[in-house]
Design a protein around this motif. Structure first.
Motif: not given
Length: 310
Positions: A117-119, A121-122
């Motif tokens: 999820r973080v990847s 989003t970034l």
């Protein structure tokens, strides 16, 4: 019997129209917007066949027929401009397909949902930034005097690179920065395709002793190929669109020879030099060719991947 069948079809269509009228009503603003801003301005294409003078208007300007088109094909810089557009657009299309496909495959192998999820989003974030903002950022970090990238080049013993002042490096910068900005958003399509793969295929391959690498090669990548073929085929219609916003915010007279594309050429001719008839001619020529390419690309997509819009 045929008349009865036709009557049933008509009744069914009327019933569907009555049932879905709110949806049709919601389309009205979009249709009006398209007509006002897309179709009505097409009346101005008549300028391509005139020696247009703004103070005389369309009705008062002299009619010259195809003279502007003859001048277009004899213009010394037009071949280089078209070539620049094709080269830049081609490498953007190729890199823009390969990067999201590779990222989607790699992300599919990650087991941590939080990291996924973080990847995602970034890598999505740059898509929502305009080229005006990113242009300023690139001008700063790629500067040959004090730019962060050139500081790293010097630290490793190299010479400063004029990324935005050398034609070859400028093309590379355009392609690389465009892929960096858009590949995260393009990954969505491939991740959606990955979500449709039957998990039983991976389970069967694992039972047969296939490693994760072999599963990727023989299951994941083949499952993504139809979507990649569709996107590659449809991209043919955009081969003459090399990205006006990006080029306009990054280019300068030093890189006109290898960085000037059709859209920026039209802007300079029409807005800066006041040659509105010639600029309209170039734009009309591009639109006609692009329309033909779009028709061909959709036919190819239907033939190769059975993809159709309607």
């Amino acid at each position: 019997m045929a008349d009865q069948r036709a009557e049933q079809i008509i009744v069914k269509k009327r019933w569907n129209m009555a049932r879905n009228w709110p949806l049709h009503f919601m389309l009205i603003p979009a249709v009006l917007f398209t007509v006002v801003f897309q179709y009505l301005p097409m009346a101005g294409l008549v300028i391509a066949f005139q020696d247009f003078k703004p103070w005389l208007g369309i009705t008062g300007s002299k009619w010259v027929g195809l003279a502007n088109f003859r001048f277009l094909f004899l213009y010394p810089d037009i071949q280089q401009v078209i070539w620049n557009t094709l080269v830049i657009a081609f490498f953007k299309i190729v890199a823009g397909l390969f990067a999201p496909l590779l990222f989607a495959v790699l992300l599919n192998e990650v087991r941590s949902m939080g990291f996924k999820r973080v990847s995602q989003t970034l890598v999505y974030l740059p898509h929502f930034l305009s080229w005006v903002i990113l242009g300023g950022i690139l001008l700063d970090i790629l500067s040959p005097q004090g730019g962060m990238v050139n500081k790293l080049v010097i630290a490793f013993g190299g010479q400063p690179i004029f990324f935005l002042g050398d034609g070859d490096w400028f093309r590379f910068t355009l392609v690389f920065s465009d892929v960096w900005k858009e590949f995260g958003f393009g990954t969505i399509v491939f991740l959606a395709s990955l979500a449709g793969i039957n998990p039983a295929l991976y389970e069967a391959a694992e039972v047969d002793g296939a490693t994760r690498f072999k599963q990727t090669v023989h299951i994941t990548i083949p499952a993504l190929m139809p979507m990649a073929v569709v996107l590659a085929t449809l991209s043919i219609g955009n081969i003459l669109n090399a990205g006006f916003d990006q080029v306009f915010n990054l280019y300068n007279p030093l890189v006109y020879e290898k960085g000037d594309i059709i859209d920026t050429f039209v802007y300079r001719m029409g807005i800066l030099n006041g040659k509105m008839s010639f600029a309209t001619t170039v734009g009309l020529f591009k639109s006609v060719v692009a329309t033909v390419l779009i028709v061909i690309s959709y036919r190819l997509a239907y033939k190769i991947a059975n993809y159709r819009v309607f």
